[in-house]
Design a protein around this motif. Structure first.
Motif, PDB file in Angstrom:
ATOM      1  N   LYS A 170       0.745  -0.939  -0.114  1.00 30.85           N
ATOM      2  CA  LYS A 170      -0.256   0.094   0.103  1.00 30.85           C
ATOM      3  C   LYS A 170       1.026   1.414   0.322  1.00 30.85           C
ATOM      4  N   ARG A 197       2.467   1.635  -3.350  1.00 31.19           N
ATOM      5  CA  ARG A 197       1.755   1.927  -4.362  1.00 31.19           C
ATOM      6  C   ARG A 197       1.637   4.021  -4.145  1.00 31.19           C
ATOM      7  N   THR A 198       1.107   4.211  -3.256  1.00 39.07           N
ATOM      8  CA  THR A 198       0.685   5.507  -2.644  1.00 39.07           C
ATOM      9  C   THR A 198       2.305   6.593  -3.306  1.00 39.07           C
ATOM     10  N   GLU A 240      -4.218  -4.670   3.423  1.00 38.73           N
ATOM     11  CA  GLU A 240      -3.074  -4.527   3.861  1.00 38.73           C
ATOM     12  C   GLU A 240      -2.092  -4.011   1.873  1.00 38.73           C
ATOM     13  N   ASN A 241      -2.775  -5.451   1.305  1.00 40.55           N
ATOM     14  CA  ASN A 241      -1.821  -5.089  -0.532  1.00 40.55           C
ATOM     15  C   ASN A 241      -2.457  -4.590  -1.024  1.00 40.55           C
ATOM     16  N   ALA A 248      -4.881  -1.385  -3.333  1.00 42.32           N
ATOM     17  CA  ALA A 248      -4.605   0.137  -3.191  1.00 42.32           C
ATOM     18  C   ALA A 248      -4.719   1.298  -2.360  1.00 42.32           C
ATOM     19  N   PRO A 249      -4.933   1.927  -2.056  1.00 39.31           N
ATOM     20  CA  PRO A 249      -5.974   3.003  -1.185  1.00 39.31           C
ATOM     21  C   PRO A 249      -6.981   3.974  -1.547  1.00 39.31           C
ATOM     22  N   TYR A 277     -11.815   1.935   1.247  1.00 41.25           N
ATOM     23  CA  TYR A 277     -11.900   1.951   2.254  1.00 41.25           C
ATOM     24  C   TYR A 277     -12.227   2.897   3.115  1.00 41.25           C
TER      25      TYR A 277
END
Length: 384
Positions: free
Chosen positions: A70, A73-74, A279-280, A282-283, A337
């Motif tokens: 994550k 990805r951010t 948790e794996n 994307a946000p 999320y």
């Protein structure tokens, strides 16, 4: 796990991102003045100059564990929006899927672990072509090149094997189907790659088919031949590990240089894993603003906005807007999320809120001596 893996992961994924963005910027019709070639060059220059900023690279090359999926990805979400170009959530998802699956395939196909460095050099060679008319940015990339050579050339084969294992562990649960790989029959319908049993053997090794038997004095006493299932050949030369040279290995070169549509599909196993390992994933699209706030708390850095109030142009990684909208609507609910609101008016409250939000956002996994892993890079990126 190897503490020297992060720079290679970041640079190779970044190279794939630039390949994809360049292809889409060329293919997508941008109205008005933004259709000019200079506009595409500006977008690429902005992203590359941010990616190879000296302070950013200095932080990246420090020995450290990999970031969580994550957090990484951010970082790429920030990087992709370092110019006036904007991608919505569905296009960013597709971009990241293409990046990760391309580099995963390259790691799997590397003839020997050390060749991961040649893959990285191929990406950087292509990036230098993107900014060949920008000497300042070109110097940034060359400086990173020298840092790579200085850091990785002295490593042993065993250390590169550990780097390769660390990368494969990072990618092991990613099985996104990509149309290019499916069409070329190098990927199965379940998203797993098909590895060839023919072709060049690793440099420094021999073509299989001969067994030598030695006595206790090290003298060869007998030979036996056997038939192999593949058609192997000996490589003509080793790729160059210097700043300039023929890399020989083609992994890491731009597979989008020939225009063709690219689609991604999440396999059934990946959908199942998504619900088990949030948790794996994307946000939330709002996570960028949340992390911007965190960066300001950490370093008081300003967040750059497009000049003149221009919100930028939107880049679509799908063939049509309808396809993009459909991808967004069919996005699994488990990828959503919660929005976390932050209110910090006093210094003690800011510190307490920072500690809480770092844990809830899962910006990075903690490691000894670093409670803010990943935030240093995000804060640096905001200040570029």
């Amino acid at each position: 796990m190897s503490a020297r893996t992060l720079p290679l992961l970041f640079l190779n994924l970044g190279g794939e991102m630039l390949y994809i963005l360049d292809q889409r910027l060329r293919a997508q019709s941008i109205p008005g003045e933004k259709a000019r070639k200079g506009e595409r060059r500006t977008v690429m220059n902005d992203i590359i100059s941010t990616m190879f900023n000296g302070k950013f690279m200095e932080e990246l090359f420090k020995p450290q564990d990999l970031y969580s999926k994550k957090a990484l990805r951010t970082v790429y979400d920030r990087l992709a929006h370092a110019s006036i170009m904007r991608l919505n959530q569905a296009s960013m998802d597709k971009l990241y899927d293409l990046m990760t699956m391309a580099f995963k395939y390259q790691v799997l196909l590397c003839p020997r672990p050390r060749d991961i460095l040649l893959v990285t050099f191929n990406h950087l060679d292509a990036i230098k072509d993107f900014i060949s008319d920008s000497p300042g940015i070109l110097n940034q990339v060359d400086e990173t090149f020298r840092r790579l050579i200085e850091t990785y050339n002295p490593l042993s084969d065993g250390e590169f094997q550990l780097i390769r294992q660390t990368l494969l562990i990072f990618f092991q649960d990613m099985h996104i189907r990509v149309s290019i790989f499916l069409k070329d029959k190098v990927q199965n319908s379940n998203g797993r790659f098909v590895l060839p049993i023919s072709g060049p053997v690793p440099w420094g090794t021999e073509v299989p088919g001969l067994i030598r038997i030695f006595n206790h004095k090290g003298v060869e006493v007998k030979r036996a031949e056997f038939t192999t299932a593949g058609n192997y050949v000996t490589p003509q030369r080793e790729g160059s590990f210097e700043l300039y040279g023929d890399r020989v290995l083609k992994l890491g070169t731009n597979m989008y240089s020939v225009t063709r549509p690219v689609e991604t599909h999440m396999s059934g196993s990946s959908k199942h894993l998504a619900s088990q390992a949030k948790e794996n994933i994307a946000p939330n699209p709002l996570a960028k603003e949340e992390l911007n706030f965190l960066a300001r708390l950490l370093g008081g850095l300003d967040i750059q906005k497009p000049a003149g109030g221009d919100s930028g142009f939107r880049l679509n990684l799908f063939t049509t807007d309808e396809e993009e909208e459909h991808a967004a609507q069919t996005r699994p609910e488990e990828l959503s999320y919660k929005v976390i609101n932050i209110e910090a008016t006093q210094e003690p409250a800011r510190r307490a809120e920072l500690s809480r939000i770092l844990g809830e956002l899962d910006v990075a996994e903690p490691r000894p001596g670093s409670a803010e892993k990943g935030e240093d890079l995000l804060a640096l990126m905001d200040g570029l």
